[in-house]
Design a protein around this motif. Structure first.
Motif, PDB file in Angstrom:
ATOM      1  N   HIS A   1      -3.333 -37.153 -10.672  1.00  0.00           N
ATOM      2  CA  HIS A   1      -2.234 -36.834 -11.517  1.00  0.00           C
ATOM      3  C   HIS A   1      -1.967 -35.578 -11.881  1.00  0.00           C
ATOM      4  CE1 HIS A   1      -5.522 -37.942 -14.254  1.00  0.00           C
ATOM      5  NE2 HIS A   1      -4.868 -37.412 -14.989  1.00  0.00           N
ATOM      6  N   LEU A   2      -3.262 -34.902 -12.070  1.00  0.00           N
ATOM      7  CA  LEU A   2      -3.193 -33.419 -12.515  1.00  0.00           C
ATOM      8  C   LEU A   2      -2.445 -32.589 -11.671  1.00  0.00           C
ATOM      9  CD1 LEU A   2      -6.703 -33.234 -13.874  1.00  0.00           C
ATOM     10  CD2 LEU A   2      -4.710 -33.738 -15.243  1.00  0.00           C
ATOM     11  N   PRO A   3      -1.640 -31.649 -11.898  1.00  0.00           N
ATOM     12  CA  PRO A   3      -0.728 -30.850 -10.833  1.00  0.00           C
ATOM     13  C   PRO A   3      -1.541 -29.782 -10.009  1.00  0.00           C
ATOM     14  CG  PRO A   3      -0.457 -30.095 -13.114  1.00  0.00           C
ATOM     15  CD  PRO A   3      -1.335 -31.296 -13.300  1.00  0.00           C
ATOM     16  N   PHE A   4      -2.662 -29.463 -10.445  1.00  0.00           N
ATOM     17  CA  PHE A   4      -3.750 -28.498  -9.586  1.00  0.00           C
ATOM     18  C   PHE A   4      -4.619 -29.045  -8.867  1.00  0.00           C
ATOM     19  CE2 PHE A   4      -5.054 -29.274 -14.099  1.00  0.00           C
ATOM     20  CZ  PHE A   4      -6.674 -29.679 -13.680  1.00  0.00           C
ATOM     21  N   VAL A   5      -4.678 -30.372  -8.604  1.00  0.00           N
ATOM     22  CA  VAL A   5      -5.456 -31.143  -8.009  1.00  0.00           C
ATOM     23  C   VAL A   5      -4.711 -31.707  -6.686  1.00  0.00           C
ATOM     24  CG1 VAL A   5      -6.922 -33.557  -7.717  1.00  0.00           C
ATOM     25  CG2 VAL A   5      -7.002 -32.023  -9.954  1.00  0.00           C
ATOM     26  N   PRO A   6      -5.319 -31.180  -5.447  1.00  0.00           N
ATOM     27  CA  PRO A   6      -4.431 -31.527  -3.964  1.00  0.00           C
ATOM     28  C   PRO A   6      -4.542 -33.145  -4.059  1.00  0.00           C
ATOM     29  CG  PRO A   6      -6.651 -30.783  -3.771  1.00  0.00           C
ATOM     30  CD  PRO A   6      -6.537 -30.592  -5.252  1.00  0.00           C
TER      31      PRO A   6
ATOM     32  N   PRO B   1      -9.706 -11.771 -14.491  1.00  0.00           N
ATOM     33  CA  PRO B   1      -8.541 -12.613 -15.213  1.00  0.00           C
ATOM     34  C   PRO B   1      -8.491 -12.079 -16.690  1.00  0.00           C
ATOM     35  CG  PRO B   1     -10.882 -13.610 -15.109  1.00  0.00           C
ATOM     36  CD  PRO B   1     -10.859 -12.179 -14.028  1.00  0.00           C
ATOM     37  N   THR B   2      -7.156 -12.695 -16.958  1.00  0.00           N
ATOM     38  CA  THR B   2      -6.792 -12.159 -18.482  1.00  0.00           C
ATOM     39  C   THR B   2      -7.331 -13.470 -19.367  1.00  0.00           C
ATOM     40  OG1 THR B   2      -4.850 -13.534 -18.411  1.00  0.00           O
ATOM     41  CG2 THR B   2      -4.648 -11.384 -17.616  1.00  0.00           C
ATOM     42  N   VAL B   3      -7.265 -13.063 -20.567  1.00  0.00           N
ATOM     43  CA  VAL B   3      -7.965 -13.990 -21.463  1.00  0.00           C
ATOM     44  C   VAL B   3      -7.113 -15.353 -21.331  1.00  0.00           C
ATOM     45  CG1 VAL B   3      -8.089 -14.742 -24.335  1.00  0.00           C
ATOM     46  CG2 VAL B   3      -8.762 -12.158 -23.112  1.00  0.00           C
ATOM     47  N   ALA B   4      -5.813 -15.139 -21.228  1.00  0.00           N
ATOM     48  CA  ALA B   4      -4.688 -16.475 -21.143  1.00  0.00           C
ATOM     49  C   ALA B   4      -5.283 -17.186 -19.925  1.00  0.00           C
ATOM     50  CB  ALA B   4      -3.333 -15.961 -21.003  1.00  0.00           C
ATOM     51  N   GLU B   5      -5.360 -16.474 -18.651  1.00  0.00           N
ATOM     52  CA  GLU B   5      -6.049 -17.060 -17.371  1.00  0.00           C
ATOM     53  C   GLU B   5      -7.247 -17.895 -17.615  1.00  0.00           C
ATOM     54  OE1 GLU B   5      -3.857 -14.357 -13.843  1.00  0.00           O
ATOM     55  OE2 GLU B   5      -5.599 -13.748 -14.878  1.00  0.00           O
ATOM     56  N   LEU B   6      -8.123 -17.359 -18.329  1.00  0.00           N
ATOM     57  CA  LEU B   6      -9.508 -17.866 -18.646  1.00  0.00           C
ATOM     58  C   LEU B   6      -9.307 -19.230 -19.392  1.00  0.00           C
ATOM     59  CD1 LEU B   6     -11.849 -14.666 -19.040  1.00  0.00           C
ATOM     60  CD2 LEU B   6     -11.707 -16.294 -17.361  1.00  0.00           C
ATOM     61  N   GLY B   7      -8.654 -19.031 -20.444  1.00  0.00           N
ATOM     62  CA  GLY B   7      -8.052 -20.220 -21.348  1.00  0.00           C
ATOM     63  C   GLY B   7      -7.549 -21.251 -20.616  1.00  0.00           C
ATOM     64  N   ALA B   8      -6.585 -20.976 -19.669  1.00  0.00           N
ATOM     65  CA  ALA B   8      -5.944 -21.977 -18.754  1.00  0.00           C
ATOM     66  C   ALA B   8      -7.002 -22.462 -17.896  1.00  0.00           C
ATOM     67  CB  ALA B   8      -4.676 -21.447 -18.083  1.00  0.00           C
ATOM     68  N   ALA B   9      -7.875 -22.036 -17.250  1.00  0.00           N
ATOM     69  CA  ALA B   9      -8.912 -22.292 -16.461  1.00  0.00           C
ATOM     70  C   ALA B   9      -9.678 -23.282 -17.308  1.00  0.00           C
ATOM     71  CB  ALA B   9      -9.824 -21.310 -15.915  1.00  0.00           C
ATOM     72  N   GLY B  10     -10.075 -23.166 -18.461  1.00  0.00           N
ATOM     73  CA  GLY B  10     -11.091 -23.915 -19.319  1.00  0.00           C
ATOM     74  C   GLY B  10     -10.303 -25.144 -19.639  1.00  0.00           C
ATOM     75  N   ALA B  11      -9.059 -24.994 -19.910  1.00  0.00           N
ATOM     76  CA  ALA B  11      -8.203 -26.404 -20.291  1.00  0.00           C
ATOM     77  C   ALA B  11      -8.145 -27.067 -18.841  1.00  0.00           C
ATOM     78  CB  ALA B  11      -6.919 -25.952 -20.719  1.00  0.00           C
ATOM     79  N   ALA B  12      -7.995 -26.568 -17.574  1.00  0.00           N
ATOM     80  CA  ALA B  12      -8.015 -27.403 -16.403  1.00  0.00           C
ATOM     81  C   ALA B  12      -9.216 -28.112 -16.270  1.00  0.00           C
ATOM     82  CB  ALA B  12      -7.604 -26.516 -15.495  1.00  0.00           C
ATOM     83  N   VAL B  13     -10.276 -27.382 -16.664  1.00  0.00           N
ATOM     84  CA  VAL B  13     -11.834 -28.078 -16.280  1.00  0.00           C
ATOM     85  C   VAL B  13     -11.857 -29.236 -17.497  1.00  0.00           C
ATOM     86  CG1 VAL B  13     -14.166 -27.708 -16.577  1.00  0.00           C
ATOM     87  CG2 VAL B  13     -12.854 -25.908 -15.336  1.00  0.00           C
ATOM     88  N   ALA B  14     -11.308 -29.182 -18.661  1.00  0.00           N
ATOM     89  CA  ALA B  14     -11.451 -30.045 -19.318  1.00  0.00           C
ATOM     90  C   ALA B  14     -10.777 -31.266 -19.060  1.00  0.00           C
ATOM     91  CB  ALA B  14     -11.024 -29.762 -20.959  1.00  0.00           C
ATOM     92  N   ARG B  15      -9.543 -31.053 -18.401  1.00  0.00           N
ATOM     93  CA  ARG B  15      -8.738 -32.157 -17.919  1.00  0.00           C
ATOM     94  C   ARG B  15      -9.377 -32.869 -16.833  1.00  0.00           C
ATOM     95  NH1 ARG B  15      -2.614 -29.944 -17.185  1.00  0.00           N
ATOM     96  NH2 ARG B  15      -2.311 -32.090 -16.889  1.00  0.00           N
ATOM     97  N   LEU B  16      -9.968 -32.015 -16.112  1.00  0.00           N
ATOM     98  CA  LEU B  16     -10.811 -32.609 -14.937  1.00  0.00           C
ATOM     99  C   LEU B  16     -11.901 -33.556 -15.406  1.00  0.00           C
ATOM    100  CD1 LEU B  16     -11.346 -30.078 -12.251  1.00  0.00           C
ATOM    101  CD2 LEU B  16     -10.208 -32.299 -11.922  1.00  0.00           C
ATOM    102  N   HIS B  17     -12.380 -33.158 -16.550  1.00  0.00           N
ATOM    103  CA  HIS B  17     -13.675 -33.905 -16.989  1.00  0.00           C
ATOM    104  C   HIS B  17     -13.144 -35.274 -17.939  1.00  0.00           C
ATOM    105  CE1 HIS B  17     -17.198 -31.723 -16.229  1.00  0.00           C
ATOM    106  NE2 HIS B  17     -16.230 -30.788 -15.959  1.00  0.00           N
TER     107      HIS B  17
END
Length: 163
Positions: free
Chosen positions: A72-77, A110-126
């Motif tokens: 259901h997450l947009p970044f997961v194939p 990566p920018t600070v915003a990109e790192l934050g987005a990556a961390g948020a994505a990992v949290a959504r996966l977990h």
């Protein structure tokens, strides 16, 4: 262009899902898989992966189960199943799978915003995955072993694991 040896089996198992695509080899990721991007009339649509020989069908099916829990997450194939409902094709030597293409690219700075987005994505996966035990996932455990082997060859001590 698809690799020639297992192409017949893959075409047979996935039927028309992959025959309508224009296939281009692309660089793989952390998995070590060989990857082809399938472009359709509207652009990239599918990713066909030939997994390393040490990846078993059972292991890849477990990975697919986790992917489906987070689909259901947009970044997961999305995993594409064969005509018989399987998520893995075994060609006698290695596993193959087919997923929907998810666009993106890596960056060395990566920018600070990109790192934050990556961390948020990992949290959504977990949050999407149930707790299935303790310790790192097999992919992380493999990387930790590779790092320990590398450090051992260099004669660098491996730091103790945190409690």
């Amino acid at each position: 262009m698809l690799p020639s040896v297992p192409a017949a089996k893959i075409f047979l198992d996935y039927r028309l899902a992959i025959t309508r695509q224009n296939w281009t080899p692309v660089s793989g990721g952390f998995s070590g898989a060989e990857v082809w991007r399938g472009d359709g009339p509207s652009g990239p649509e599918l990713a066909l992966k030939a997994w390393p020989e040490d990846v078993t069908p059972a292991r890849l099916a477990t990975v697919h189960a986790h992917i489906e829990l987070a689909a259901h997450l947009p970044f997961v194939p999305r995993v594409v199943r064969t005509a018989t409902g399987a998520s893995v094709v075994w060609d006698g030597r290695r596993c193959w799978d087919l997923t929907r293409w998810v666009p993106g690219s890596a960056t060395d700075a990566p920018t600070v915003a990109e790192l934050g987005a990556a961390g948020a994505a990992v949290a959504r996966l977990h949050r999407a995955w149930p707790l299935a035990g303790s310790g790192p996932c097999p992919g992380v455990a493999n990387r930790l072993r590779a790092l320990a082997d590398f450090r051992a060859r260099l004669g660098t001590p491996v730091p103790a694991r945190p409690p």
